[in-house]
Design a protein around this motif. Structure first.
Motif, PDB file in Angstrom:
ATOM      1  N   PRO A 163       0.801  -1.230   0.065  1.00 51.40           N
ATOM      2  CA  PRO A 163       0.233   0.025   0.150  1.00 51.40           C
ATOM      3  C   PRO A 163       0.825   1.185  -0.017  1.00 51.40           C
ATOM      4  CG  PRO A 163      -0.732  -1.398   1.898  1.00 51.40           C
ATOM      5  CD  PRO A 163       0.598  -2.132   1.058  1.00 51.40           C
ATOM      6  N   ILE A 164       0.037   2.511  -0.406  1.00 50.47           N
ATOM      7  CA  ILE A 164       1.055   3.480  -0.635  1.00 50.47           C
ATOM      8  C   ILE A 164       1.284   4.203   0.889  1.00 50.47           C
ATOM      9  CG2 ILE A 164      -1.043   4.877  -0.474  1.00 50.47           C
ATOM     10  CD1 ILE A 164       0.192   6.916  -2.324  1.00 50.47           C
ATOM     11  N   SER A 165       0.847   3.740   1.953  1.00 47.63           N
ATOM     12  CA  SER A 165       1.048   4.179   3.212  1.00 47.63           C
ATOM     13  C   SER A 165       0.894   3.275   4.251  1.00 47.63           C
ATOM     14  CB  SER A 165      -0.129   5.366   3.452  1.00 47.63           C
ATOM     15  OG  SER A 165      -0.128   5.707   5.083  1.00 47.63           O
ATOM     16  N   SER A 166       1.721   3.380   5.366  1.00 44.70           N
ATOM     17  CA  SER A 166       1.455   2.506   6.282  1.00 44.70           C
ATOM     18  C   SER A 166       0.765   2.927   7.567  1.00 44.70           C
ATOM     19  CB  SER A 166       3.067   2.228   7.006  1.00 44.70           C
ATOM     20  OG  SER A 166       3.687   1.326   6.069  1.00 44.70           O
ATOM     21  N   ARG A 167       0.351   4.336   7.352  1.00 42.90           N
ATOM     22  CA  ARG A 167      -0.536   4.947   8.343  1.00 42.90           C
ATOM     23  C   ARG A 167      -2.043   4.175   8.343  1.00 42.90           C
ATOM     24  NH1 ARG A 167       1.097  10.693   6.468  1.00 42.90           N
ATOM     25  NH2 ARG A 167       3.068  11.123   7.707  1.00 42.90           N
ATOM     26  N   ARG A 168      -2.459   3.914   9.450  1.00 45.30           N
ATOM     27  CA  ARG A 168      -3.660   3.095   9.388  1.00 45.30           C
ATOM     28  C   ARG A 168      -4.332   3.035  10.714  1.00 45.30           C
ATOM     29  NH1 ARG A 168       0.974   0.410   9.930  1.00 45.30           N
ATOM     30  NH2 ARG A 168       1.132  -1.521  11.124  1.00 45.30           N
ATOM     31  N   ILE A 169      -5.598   3.106  10.457  1.00 48.57           N
ATOM     32  CA  ILE A 169      -6.595   2.823  11.700  1.00 48.57           C
ATOM     33  C   ILE A 169      -7.071   1.762  11.563  1.00 48.57           C
ATOM     34  CG2 ILE A 169      -8.447   4.136  12.535  1.00 48.57           C
ATOM     35  CD1 ILE A 169      -6.500   6.032  12.042  1.00 48.57           C
ATOM     36  N   THR A 170      -7.102   1.118  12.886  1.00 47.63           N
ATOM     37  CA  THR A 170      -7.783  -0.555  13.019  1.00 47.63           C
ATOM     38  C   THR A 170      -8.786  -0.435  14.067  1.00 47.63           C
ATOM     39  OG1 THR A 170      -6.198  -1.154  14.738  1.00 47.63           O
ATOM     40  CG2 THR A 170      -5.538  -1.558  12.338  1.00 47.63           C
ATOM     41  N   GLN A 171      -9.760  -1.069  13.964  1.00 45.86           N
ATOM     42  CA  GLN A 171     -10.996  -1.179  14.446  1.00 45.86           C
ATOM     43  C   GLN A 171     -10.911  -2.478  15.386  1.00 45.86           C
ATOM     44  OE1 GLN A 171     -14.435  -2.188  12.498  1.00 45.86           O
ATOM     45  NE2 GLN A 171     -15.831  -1.112  13.660  1.00 45.86           N
ATOM     46  N   ILE A 172     -11.236  -2.191  16.727  1.00 45.76           N
ATOM     47  CA  ILE A 172     -11.392  -3.369  17.706  1.00 45.76           C
ATOM     48  C   ILE A 172     -12.833  -3.677  17.906  1.00 45.76           C
ATOM     49  CG2 ILE A 172     -10.687  -4.256  19.913  1.00 45.76           C
ATOM     50  CD1 ILE A 172      -8.258  -2.184  19.813  1.00 45.76           C
ATOM     51  N   PHE A 173     -13.252  -4.872  17.617  1.00 47.72           N
ATOM     52  CA  PHE A 173     -14.595  -5.364  18.136  1.00 47.72           C
ATOM     53  C   PHE A 173     -14.816  -5.849  19.534  1.00 47.72           C
ATOM     54  CE2 PHE A 173     -15.531  -6.605  13.330  1.00 47.72           C
ATOM     55  CZ  PHE A 173     -16.347  -5.351  13.207  1.00 47.72           C
ATOM     56  N   LEU A 183      -6.205   1.948   5.507  1.00 43.48           N
ATOM     57  CA  LEU A 183      -4.865   2.608   5.117  1.00 43.48           C
ATOM     58  C   LEU A 183      -5.282   4.088   4.841  1.00 43.48           C
ATOM     59  CD1 LEU A 183      -2.242   1.134   5.108  1.00 43.48           C
ATOM     60  CD2 LEU A 183      -4.239  -0.333   5.157  1.00 43.48           C
ATOM     61  N   VAL A 184      -4.488   4.822   5.284  1.00 46.01           N
ATOM     62  CA  VAL A 184      -4.656   6.268   5.517  1.00 46.01           C
ATOM     63  C   VAL A 184      -4.185   6.600   4.008  1.00 46.01           C
ATOM     64  CG1 VAL A 184      -4.502   8.595   6.407  1.00 46.01           C
ATOM     65  CG2 VAL A 184      -4.976   6.602   7.751  1.00 46.01           C
ATOM     66  N   ARG A 185      -4.694   7.355   3.171  1.00 48.09           N
ATOM     67  CA  ARG A 185      -3.988   8.060   2.175  1.00 48.09           C
ATOM     68  C   ARG A 185      -3.980   9.729   2.600  1.00 48.09           C
ATOM     69  NH1 ARG A 185      -5.648   5.169  -2.436  1.00 48.09           N
ATOM     70  NH2 ARG A 185      -4.841   6.977  -3.719  1.00 48.09           N
ATOM     71  N   GLY A 186      -2.597   9.854   2.142  1.00 45.83           N
ATOM     72  CA  GLY A 186      -2.275  11.577   2.570  1.00 45.83           C
ATOM     73  C   GLY A 186      -2.140  11.709   4.186  1.00 45.83           C
ATOM     74  N   GLY A 187      -2.144  12.711   4.565  1.00 41.87           N
ATOM     75  CA  GLY A 187      -1.629  13.042   5.939  1.00 41.87           C
ATOM     76  C   GLY A 187      -2.732  12.893   6.760  1.00 41.87           C
TER      77      GLY A 187
ATOM     78  N   LEU B  19      -0.480   6.156  -8.242  1.00 41.82           N
ATOM     79  CA  LEU B  19      -0.690   5.673  -6.633  1.00 41.82           C
ATOM     80  C   LEU B  19      -0.780   6.782  -6.047  1.00 41.82           C
ATOM     81  CD1 LEU B  19       1.520   2.656  -5.929  1.00 41.82           C
ATOM     82  CD2 LEU B  19      -1.108   2.819  -6.048  1.00 41.82           C
ATOM     83  N   GLY B  20      -0.094   8.066  -6.313  1.00 44.69           N
ATOM     84  CA  GLY B  20      -0.121   9.168  -5.363  1.00 44.69           C
ATOM     85  C   GLY B  20      -1.267  10.125  -5.515  1.00 44.69           C
ATOM     86  N   CYS B  21      -1.698  10.356  -6.780  1.00 47.92           N
ATOM     87  CA  CYS B  21      -2.682  11.338  -6.839  1.00 47.92           C
ATOM     88  C   CYS B  21      -3.748  10.801  -7.749  1.00 47.92           C
ATOM     89  CB  CYS B  21      -1.937  12.529  -7.399  1.00 47.92           C
ATOM     90  SG  CYS B  21      -1.622  12.446  -9.183  1.00 47.92           S
ATOM     91  N   GLY B  22      -3.683   9.519  -8.440  1.00 46.57           N
ATOM     92  CA  GLY B  22      -4.745   9.053  -9.360  1.00 46.57           C
ATOM     93  C   GLY B  22      -5.030   9.845 -10.654  1.00 46.57           C
TER      94      GLY B  22
END
Lengths: 265, 450
Positions: A163-173, A183-187, B19-22
């Protein structure tokens, strides 16, 4: 409530005239009450003490208030002055409300589910920190995802493109099972019920646009978007509490009131 | 590499969108690089993704500016007769039977002459077909002891509360017999005594099921093979594997005879030897009563069979669409990532709200990227349409496949995708005419000769 001493073994409040702790049975050091008395009843430490917790949302006890007149107050399912015996999300001994130099503090007593305090506007998040938005329990990670890999027989793993980023939000049930991973795109990732990067359309308690996580070079920041029910962060270590703070222990939502500022209701 | 004109991000050659901007990539931005090798001689490219290592793409059917296409993308739509069985789907993979005594592996002498198997070995279990006649000399590399993971192998993302690492599960086992398969037969054995123990060579009297010397289980099925040693010139090819080039054309044919044929990186053919994504012993093809089977030899990357219409899914089944490797998880079998305290406290978390499964994008041997929660009765996967989207994967169709649940069971259905959906075979699978198989970085078509 009468004068109490703190059990040196388990921390429970024990009336001064008792010779043994009612919670753990340890003998009380009644021989030296004077030093303890100085600490408990004299001096400026009492100045900020008259705080209380109001139960906002709980199990049929809404509006109940817990006066924090002692030095320490344990909240839990089985032990302590702030007892919620029916809430199985609380550990037997869950949290401690205590005063430190007159400042009301809260501390997680090693509970399973933690103590969540509502953020005022924004709060820093560390890797692995957990927060609550609506009914969603979410966790933030940004360590690099390891792609591919080589087995001991030197075969290369054929995985998906990284994936483009390793920044991620995970959910716990509930129950501890993992839910989604986003996976978070951008900042920045916006979180809410609809129209956000990460939507939870089923959640009645999450606002349309509830909160967002901003990632920076050194970490992340959780920002509340003016949500109706607030965004809560699981605390690490002792945390000072102020008048008007909200916090969750288990499913119990409590509000902090300082007598001096808030007055009696 | 294609450098995006908008954001300067470097993209793989076959990407249609940045991948960066589409931004749509026309291919004009592609950096100069040496021409790729023809498909018949794939270069071994150990480090990168297989899809990028597959050489020689020409025009795809969709005529996108793709230059390097993964093998999966080029699969022509080949639909076998609907009556043919898709694959043997034996349900959830059984746990390895620890109690079963395993035959020790036996190395055959390298000087052993090839022996032809009889045309038909009725009632012979496949594992016992004892003669291997490879069309090419097989590299008889001594095989290291198999790492058999037994006991409570980690299966889910259990463990740390941070839920960071996916434990290596049964499907990811590097070289483990986790699929309940028997140990691979020593296929090269030839003995003058038809009732010789395959393990120690001692004679096993009629009627005995175990060797009296070493206690190994006696394999009756080896009898017919040894009874007819060396049918000279009798190598009979029953089927072929046809290499499918990225442009959809058929390439070289790899014959399969009536014995067992094991392919993998140990094989002499450069096609297999140079494929870093094949395990040393990867897959074995064999016939039982005229029916072609394939068996996964505990390979790292598995054997993927293109599905026809709909197949049932079980917990931790893996499948591929486009360049994506995905793992289905049945929610009721997902293990908690946050362990309980054992004091009667329930782990706090989001309400499950009827979720029946998870779909994880598998990135590495022990890591996953996105994970989707499956909640609707049907969840569609696609590049443009559906609940689970892969907008950057040009090899995924706009609407590609669906994950469904009915009556407490789970299914994967291809909805007419161009490049197909491939399900990883667990243990053994039946192969039919025209079946498409992903092995390592290559795509093969099964061609039965009858």
């Amino acid at each position: 409530m009468g004068a109490t001493l703190q059990c040196s073994h388990c921390g429970a409040e024990v009336p001064v005239e008792h010779r043994f702790c009612g919670a753990c049975g340890s003998p009380m050091k009644s021989a030296e009450p004077s030093a303890a008395k100085t600490e408990f009843f004299g001096g400026p430490a009492t100045a900020g003490k008259p705080a209380r917790l109001i139960l906002i949302r709980g199990e049929g006890m809404d509006g109940v208030s817990y006066h924090l007149n002692a030095n320490e107050h344990i909240a839990g399912r089985k032990a302590g002055a702030i007892l919620f015996p029916e809430d199985h999300y609380l550990s037997p001994r869950h949290a401690n409300f205590f005063y430190e130099n007159g400042q009301l503090m809260v501390k997680d007593e090693g509970s399973l589910n933690g103590v969540f305090v509502r953020i005022q506007d924004r709060a820093p998040l560390g890797h692995g920190d957990v927060f609550l938005a609506g009914e969603e329990l979410l966790q933030v990670h940004w360590t690099e995802l390891a792609s591919g890999g080589v087995s001991p027989d030197h075969t290369h793993f054929f995985g998906s493109p990284l994936p483009i980023s390793s920044r991620r939000i995970t959910q716990i049930f509930e129950g501890g099972r993992p839910g989604l991973t986003h996976l978070v795109r951008g900042g920045t990732v916006s979180i809410g019920r609809e129209g956000c990067d990460l939507d939870f359309p089923y959640d009645r308690f999450i606002s349309g646009s509830h909160c967002r996580v901003e990632f920076g070079p050194d970490g992340a920041t959780l920002v509340d978007e003016g949500s109706r029910n607030g965004t809560y962060v699981r605390i690490q270590g002792p945390r000072p509490l102020a008048h008007g703070d909200y916090l969750f222990v288990g499913k119990q939502l409590l509000r902090v009131e300082m007598t001096a500022a808030g007055g009696a209701r | 590499m294609i450098v995006c004109p908008t954001c300067d991000r470097r993209n793989e050659d076959h990407y249609k969108f940045c991948l960066g901007c589409g931004t749509e990539l026309t291919g004009a931005e592609r950096e100069a690089e040496p021409a790729t090798a023809p498909a018949a001689a794939p270069k071994a490219e150990p480090a990168s993704k297989p899809s990028r290592a597959v050489p020689a793409a020409t025009a795809l059917p969709k005529a996108t500016p793709l230059r390097v296409a993964p093998a999966i993308a080029a699969a022509p739509v080949v639909v076998a007769p609907a009556s043919t069985p898709v694959a043997k789907r034996p349900g959830p993979a059984p746990e390895p039977d620890v109690a079963e005594p395993e035959l020790p592996e036996q190395e055959a002498p390298a000087s052993e002459p090839p022996t032809a198997a009889p045309v038909e070995a009725p009632a012979a279990p496949p594992v016992a077909a004892a003669a291997l006649v490879a069309p090419e000399p097989v590299a008889l590399t001594p095989k290291p002891a198999r790492v058999v993971m037994v006991g409570p192998a980690p299966e889910d993302d259990v463990g740390s509360t941070q839920n960071e690492l996916e434990a290596v599960g049964e499907d990811d086992a590097p070289d483990g017999s986790l699929l309940g398969m028997p140990p691979p037969p020593s296929v090269e054995q030839v003995s003058a005594d038809p009732r010789a123990c395959r393990s120690c060579g001692a004679h096993v009297p009629e009627g005995f099921k175990f060797c009296g010397v070493c206690g190994s289980r006696f394999e009756l099925a080896s009898v017919p093979v040894q009874a007819t040693p060396a049918v000279v010139g009798g190598v009979e090819h029953r089927a072929r594997l046809l290499l499918i080039h990225p442009d959809g054309t058929e390439g070289e044919a790899f014959p399969l005879d009536t014995g067992e044929t094991t392919i993998g990186r140990n094989h002499a053919l450069p096609l297999f030897r140079n494929d870093a994504f094949l395990s040393p012993r990867h897959a074995t093809f064999f016939f039982v009563r005229g029916q072609l089977f394939v068996r996964d030899e505990g390979s790292l990357n598995g054997i993927f069979l293109r599905i026809k219409a709909e197949v049932e899914l079980f917990h931790r089944d893996m499948f591929r669409i486009g360049q994506q490797l995905l793992r289905f998880e049945e929610m009721s079998q997902v293990r908690p990532a946050v362990p309980g305290a054992g004091d009667g406290t329930t782990v706090l978390g989001s309400p499950v709200r009827g979720a029946w499964g998870r779909l994880a994008l598998v990135v590495g041997m022990q890591s996953h990227g996105s994970v989707w929660v499956l909640r609707r009765p049907e969840e569609q996967l696609g590049r443009e349409r559906g609940e689970i989207l892969f907008p950057e994967d040009g090899f995924v169709s706009g609407g590609h496949c669906k994950l469904l649940t009915r009556d407490g069971r789970f299914f994967l259905r291809d909805i007419g995708s161009t490049n197909g959906s491939y399900l990883r075979i667990k243990g053994e699978g039946i192969l039919a005419q025209g079946d498409l198989l992903l092995l390592g970085q290559q795509l093969f078509k099964v061609d039965l000769l009858s």
